[in-house]
Design a protein around this motif. Structure first.
Motif, PDB file in Angstrom:
ATOM      1  N   LEU A 239       0.771  -1.214  -0.154  1.00 43.99           N
ATOM      2  CA  LEU A 239      -0.079   0.245  -0.036  1.00 43.99           C
ATOM      3  C   LEU A 239       0.912   1.222  -0.038  1.00 43.99           C
ATOM      4  CD1 LEU A 239      -2.705  -1.129   2.370  1.00 43.99           C
ATOM      5  CD2 LEU A 239      -3.091  -0.556   0.118  1.00 43.99           C
ATOM      6  N   ARG A 240       1.930   1.250   0.891  1.00 50.95           N
ATOM      7  CA  ARG A 240       2.910   2.426   0.847  1.00 50.95           C
ATOM      8  C   ARG A 240       3.577   2.695  -0.618  1.00 50.95           C
ATOM      9  NH1 ARG A 240       3.693   0.754   6.299  1.00 50.95           N
ATOM     10  NH2 ARG A 240       5.643  -0.561   5.491  1.00 50.95           N
ATOM     11  N   ALA A 241       3.384   1.734  -1.367  1.00 48.49           N
ATOM     12  CA  ALA A 241       4.175   1.687  -2.769  1.00 48.49           C
ATOM     13  C   ALA A 241       3.348   2.084  -3.670  1.00 48.49           C
ATOM     14  CB  ALA A 241       4.916   0.367  -3.230  1.00 48.49           C
ATOM     15  N   GLY A 242       1.772   2.318  -3.448  1.00 48.52           N
ATOM     16  CA  GLY A 242       1.038   2.678  -4.410  1.00 48.52           C
ATOM     17  C   GLY A 242       0.150   1.529  -4.704  1.00 48.52           C
ATOM     18  N   VAL A 243       0.076   0.528  -4.363  1.00 46.00           N
ATOM     19  CA  VAL A 243      -0.719  -0.480  -4.867  1.00 46.00           C
ATOM     20  C   VAL A 243      -2.382   0.026  -4.467  1.00 46.00           C
ATOM     21  CG1 VAL A 243      -1.495  -2.857  -4.186  1.00 46.00           C
ATOM     22  CG2 VAL A 243       0.758  -2.239  -4.808  1.00 46.00           C
ATOM     23  N   ARG A 244      -3.407  -0.554  -5.437  1.00 44.07           N
ATOM     24  CA  ARG A 244      -4.652   0.019  -5.119  1.00 44.07           C
ATOM     25  C   ARG A 244      -5.616  -1.057  -4.429  1.00 44.07           C
ATOM     26  NH1 ARG A 244      -9.080   0.419  -8.761  1.00 44.07           N
ATOM     27  NH2 ARG A 244     -10.624   2.123  -8.136  1.00 44.07           N
ATOM     28  N   GLY A 245      -5.210  -2.306  -4.817  1.00 46.15           N
ATOM     29  CA  GLY A 245      -5.967  -3.260  -4.300  1.00 46.15           C
ATOM     30  C   GLY A 245      -5.150  -4.405  -3.649  1.00 46.15           C
ATOM     31  N   ILE A 246      -5.844  -4.946  -2.651  1.00 50.15           N
ATOM     32  CA  ILE A 246      -5.226  -6.033  -1.889  1.00 50.15           C
ATOM     33  C   ILE A 246      -6.051  -7.310  -1.825  1.00 50.15           C
ATOM     34  CG2 ILE A 246      -4.523  -6.981   0.555  1.00 50.15           C
ATOM     35  CD1 ILE A 246      -2.625  -4.796  -0.525  1.00 50.15           C
ATOM     36  N   GLU A 247      -5.481  -8.603  -2.345  1.00 51.16           N
ATOM     37  CA  GLU A 247      -6.183  -9.562  -2.488  1.00 51.16           C
ATOM     38  C   GLU A 247      -5.860 -10.447  -1.098  1.00 51.16           C
ATOM     39  OE1 GLU A 247      -8.384  -9.721  -5.130  1.00 51.16           O
ATOM     40  OE2 GLU A 247      -6.993  -7.747  -5.543  1.00 51.16           O
ATOM     41  N   HIS A 248      -6.936 -11.174  -0.722  1.00 49.60           N
ATOM     42  CA  HIS A 248      -6.875 -12.011   0.715  1.00 49.60           C
ATOM     43  C   HIS A 248      -6.909 -11.035   1.982  1.00 49.60           C
ATOM     44  CE1 HIS A 248      -6.125 -15.111  -2.216  1.00 49.60           C
ATOM     45  NE2 HIS A 248      -5.286 -14.571  -2.590  1.00 49.60           N
ATOM     46  N   GLY A 249      -5.776 -10.681   2.637  1.00 49.44           N
ATOM     47  CA  GLY A 249      -5.573  -9.880   3.671  1.00 49.44           C
ATOM     48  C   GLY A 249      -6.042 -10.566   4.811  1.00 49.44           C
ATOM     49  N   ASN A 250      -5.834 -11.789   5.174  1.00 48.29           N
ATOM     50  CA  ASN A 250      -6.508 -12.367   6.272  1.00 48.29           C
ATOM     51  C   ASN A 250      -5.686 -12.270   7.481  1.00 48.29           C
ATOM     52  OD1 ASN A 250      -7.302 -14.015   3.858  1.00 48.29           O
ATOM     53  ND2 ASN A 250      -7.820 -15.696   4.765  1.00 48.29           N
ATOM     54  N   LEU A 251      -4.450 -11.794   7.560  1.00 51.37           N
ATOM     55  CA  LEU A 251      -3.517 -11.397   8.530  1.00 51.37           C
ATOM     56  C   LEU A 251      -3.029 -10.251   8.381  1.00 51.37           C
ATOM     57  CD1 LEU A 251      -1.298 -14.804   8.060  1.00 51.37           C
ATOM     58  CD2 LEU A 251      -3.469 -14.451   9.465  1.00 51.37           C
ATOM     59  N   LEU A 252      -4.014  -9.182   8.275  1.00 49.80           N
ATOM     60  CA  LEU A 252      -3.811  -7.652   8.221  1.00 49.80           C
ATOM     61  C   LEU A 252      -3.904  -7.400   9.634  1.00 49.80           C
ATOM     62  CD1 LEU A 252      -6.822  -6.586   9.179  1.00 49.80           C
ATOM     63  CD2 LEU A 252      -7.220  -6.480   6.776  1.00 49.80           C
ATOM     64  N   ASP A 253      -3.391  -6.141   9.970  1.00 51.44           N
ATOM     65  CA  ASP A 253      -3.027  -5.559  11.223  1.00 51.44           C
ATOM     66  C   ASP A 253      -3.632  -4.346  11.327  1.00 51.44           C
ATOM     67  OD1 ASP A 253      -1.172  -3.900  10.080  1.00 51.44           O
ATOM     68  OD2 ASP A 253       0.459  -4.847  10.788  1.00 51.44           O
ATOM     69  N   ASP A 254      -3.472  -3.445  12.392  1.00 49.40           N
ATOM     70  CA  ASP A 254      -4.219  -2.242  12.515  1.00 49.40           C
ATOM     71  C   ASP A 254      -3.650  -1.110  11.574  1.00 49.40           C
ATOM     72  OD1 ASP A 254      -5.816  -3.179  14.566  1.00 49.40           O
ATOM     73  OD2 ASP A 254      -4.388  -2.461  16.359  1.00 49.40           O
ATOM     74  N   GLU A 255      -2.325  -1.214  11.382  1.00 51.07           N
ATOM     75  CA  GLU A 255      -1.813  -0.065  10.257  1.00 51.07           C
ATOM     76  C   GLU A 255      -2.384  -0.585   8.818  1.00 51.07           C
ATOM     77  OE1 GLU A 255       2.618   1.073   8.660  1.00 51.07           O
ATOM     78  OE2 GLU A 255       2.374  -0.635   9.962  1.00 51.07           O
TER      79      GLU A 255
END
Length: 408
Positions: A239-255
């Motif tokens: 995301l910090r590099a400019g990606v617009r979409g995330i696929e899956h994300g099952n182990l995401l965090d608060d940030e």
């Protein structure tokens, strides 16, 4: 293929407001013309469909499919005949349409040939948005080689879901090449995955410079980048590099939540696939080693979904099922119902999905100018999620043409 149609006595869902409206719906040349008339003015002698007593939704959008993945053994696709894989894709796409998915986004595998065939009416299936081959580093999620292999067999055949590119110059070339072939987005593998032989789910993949180069090329073509990523670490750097979409994300965090909101990015989760990979994956070609990876991402998925929904993230509907497990595509509605209101999941498969596809106002909505795509159900899905999750709508309309009618 487009057609003219008037749907009489429609009780239809305005997904933005979450309320039902009642009117006739007039479709001409595949697009809605009137959505608030009882008289059906100007309808003439066009085909008519009576929806009295039923519930009408916009055509559904699945934002994470693999239409060529007729097996869970993705590495084997590169050695198969492209003609054979195309025939399998035709069958799988027809089944998706039967479930009410009038549009899908393929995020590794489909190409311009399948897209053009569907658009020209040669192939019965959903409207297809494709990314071509996903970009993977050596040893990344789309590198199909076992440890003892050095050559990539069939790397550039139409059947393989990915291509290997290492270094800034190589990823620029790969992105430009997929965009040259008409890709609607570029997918990168930004972290490890389940159905790959040599990487770990908790790994990060591609350098920030490589990711930024792909983003630059996609944006230059007025397209976008979506990234395969499970962990907060891999999600956040993408995301910090400019990606617009995330696929899956099952182990995401608060940030991850903060960055998704800051960048107005989209998260396409697909929890149904892990349930069925665990139950049926080995029957459809998933190796024992990869099957053992499933639990790591299954357990955190529901918590991540609830956190993302509570945080106000742009959530999109995805299934990501492989092989014979694709028959469970609509079950994602039921899986999400444990933590997300069904209306919000419908939005993830209609209005929010359309925004991700850069087709806001054209897809996922019943409104003048939008594609005339409809799903007609025998029960109110807001009260009975099974009306959607069963995957057997009474009627499916695509571009004004009745493509499924189970009432006859």
């Amino acid at each position: 293929m487009t057609a003219d149609l008037i749907v009489r006595n429609a009780t239809w869902l305005d997904a933005d407001t979450g309320t039902y409206r009642e009117s006739d719906l007039l479709i001409r040349d595949g697009r809605f013309v009137e959505v608030d008339e009882r008289s059906g003015s100007g309808a003439g002698d066009i085909a008519q469909l009576d929806a009295a007593g039923r519930f009408v939704l916009p055509g559904l959008i699945d934002c994470h499919v693999h239409v060529t993945a007729h097996t869970a053994d993705l590495g084997s696709l590169g050695s198969e005949s492209p003609n054979y894989v195309a025939m399998q894709a035709s069958r799988l796409m027809g089944d998706m349409l039967d479930r009410g998915f009038t549009t899908v986004r393929d995020v590794a595998g489909a190409d311009f040939g399948l897209h053009d065939a569907q658009r020209e009416g040669l192939l019965r299936g959903p409207r297809l948005f494709f990314g071509g081959k996903a970009l993977s580093q050596t040893g990344g999620h789309a590198d199909p080689r076992e440890r003892g292999e050095s050559q990539v067999q069939g790397e550039y055949t139409c059947s393989h879901i990915g291509r290997i590119a290492d270094g800034v110059d190589a990823v620029r070339h790969a992105a430009r090449d997929e965009l040259r072939k008409g890709a609607h987005h570029v997918k990168i593998m930004a972290g490890g995955g389940v159905a790959s032989p040599t990487d770990r789910v908790d790994s990060t993949q591609y350098s920030l410079e490589e990711i930024a180069a792909v983003v630059e090329e996609a944006e230059a073509a007025n397209r976008y980048v979506t990234a395969h990523a499970y962990t907060g670490r891999s999600i956040n750097r993408a995301l910090r590099a400019g990606v617009r979409g995330i696929e899956h994300g099952n182990l995401l965090d608060d940030e991850s939540i903060e960055l998704l909101l800051e960048h107005d990015a989209f998260l396409t989760m697909n929890l149904v696939t892990y349930h069925y990979l665990q139950q049926e994956g080995r029957d459809f070609g998933l190796s024992q080693e990869n099957w053992e990876k499933v639990d790591a991402v299954l357990t955190g998925g529901m918590e991540a979904l609830e956190k993302a929904h509570r945080g106000g993230v742009n959530l999109c509907y995805g299934s990501d099922l492989l092989g014979g497990m694709q028959e469970h595509q609509a079950q994602e509605f039921a899986v999400r119902a444990d933590v997300v209101p069904t209306l919000d999941t419908i939005r993830s498969a209609t209005t929010t999905a359309a925004r991700l596809l850069q087709r806001e106002g054209e897809l996922g909505v019943i409104a003048p100018g939008a594609h005339g795509d409809l799903v007609i159900l025998d029960r109110d899905p807001l009260e009975h999620v099974s009306a959607l999750a069963d995957g057997r709508p009474d009627v499916v309309v695509q571009g004004g043409a009745v493509v499924v009618d189970r009432t006859r």
